[in-house]
Design an enzyme around this catalytic site. Sequence first.
Site, mmCIF file in Angstrom:
data_model
loop_
_atom_site.group_PDB
_atom_site.id
_atom_site.type_symbol
_atom_site.label_atom_id
_atom_site.label_comp_id
_atom_site.label_asym_id
_atom_site.label_seq_id
_atom_site.Cartn_x
_atom_site.Cartn_y
_atom_site.Cartn_z
ATOM 1 N N TYR A 141 1.470 -1.515 0.296
ATOM 2 C CA TYR A 141 -0.202 0.329 0.341
ATOM 3 C C TYR A 141 0.899 1.270 -0.191
ATOM 4 O O TYR A 141 0.614 1.771 -0.807
ATOM 5 C CB TYR A 141 -1.148 -0.041 1.574
ATOM 6 C CG TYR A 141 -1.401 1.564 1.277
ATOM 7 C CD1 TYR A 141 -2.492 2.025 0.645
ATOM 8 C CD2 TYR A 141 -1.812 2.146 2.413
ATOM 9 C CE1 TYR A 141 -3.338 3.080 0.973
ATOM 10 C CE2 TYR A 141 -2.452 3.460 2.385
ATOM 11 C CZ TYR A 141 -3.086 4.543 1.911
ATOM 12 O OH TYR A 141 -3.413 5.146 1.235
ATOM 13 N N GLY A 284 3.006 -6.074 10.785
ATOM 14 C CA GLY A 284 3.285 -4.324 10.122
ATOM 15 C C GLY A 284 2.915 -3.134 10.847
ATOM 16 O O GLY A 284 2.881 -2.082 10.041
#
Length: 330
Positions: A141, A284
């Site tokens: 992303y 993450g």
Amino acid sequence: MNVLVTGGAGYIGSHAVRRLLAGGHTVAVLDSLHRGHRAAVPDGVPLVEADLRQTDVVEKALNENKVDCVMHFAALAYVGESVGDPLTYYDNNTAGTVSLLRAMDRAKVRRLVFSSTCATYGEPASMPIVETMPQSPINPYGWSKLFVERVLIDYAAANKDFAFAALRYFNVAGSASDGSIGEDHEPETHIIPVLLNVALGKVEKVTIFGDDYDTPDGTCIRDYIHVEDLADAHAVVMEALKDGEQRFYNLGIGQGRSVKELIDAAREVTGCKIPADLGPRRAGDPPMLYANADKINNELGWSASITDIKQTIETAWRWFEANPDGYGDN
Ligand code: UDP
């Protein structure tokens, strides 16, 4: 100005549309309605239902609406999803923007305000984050957005009259203060909507993703900016942008709040118990992310008007209580 808002039927885009209209601009929306909501587009605002990668359709929308500036929100924005399906993220977010730029090039639209993200910084060595820090994303992303920043720099170098701003958002939260629009994601994974869904009884409990981080209470810290402040910053930047300029700004409030602080604030605002349990860390998740938001303040005199997390949660709660099924179209 005549502004085309891509993703204008989505959460942030729909708040930007209202802000632009209030500021006297003329607005058209381009949205695939993949995750956006038709009902989030105000009556009287033209909606072009199209994907960014339909270059010809986008070009036509730019020409027909005599667009001066594009505000580009349309994107996929789930970190976890991007890790599992990177191609879809690069295709939608990066290739989609290249297609948009191609359409803008053909239609001779020379201004763009782009939704970038603090995810482009990855895990910075120190806090708060300033715009000059190295950008090294830790998920697809973030890369899909950083690639767009690169494309914009290169396109601007070859087209001297093209002007753009890349606005790097921290965590966006809250809803319109008049209760007219709000956040409706499917699936919903963001912490404040999750807390409010627990308060509504739609979700049984919230799971805290780790409390063994190196932060004061052990839970992750983020910088939550109110969506109306964010929308306001877009309008201010757009109005300041001059031919050939490139501007990069962090959009945050410059203060971090922990997951535990959010839970306490949501309990206070809603008056509900909001059961919470402890789970493992989410892959993450950087421990701490908050902005140094001085640059936009120094250059444009802009700063967030809402810095009290309870006030932000109150606006979100108003929308959630009144619209427990969101726009009702999921
Ligand atoms: N978080 C959590 N439980 C949840 C959702 C999020 O503990 O059900 C935490 C998450 O680990 C992060 C913070 O809340 O530290 C904000 O997460 P969110 O998904 O809202 O935004 P992100 O920072 O990932 O963009």
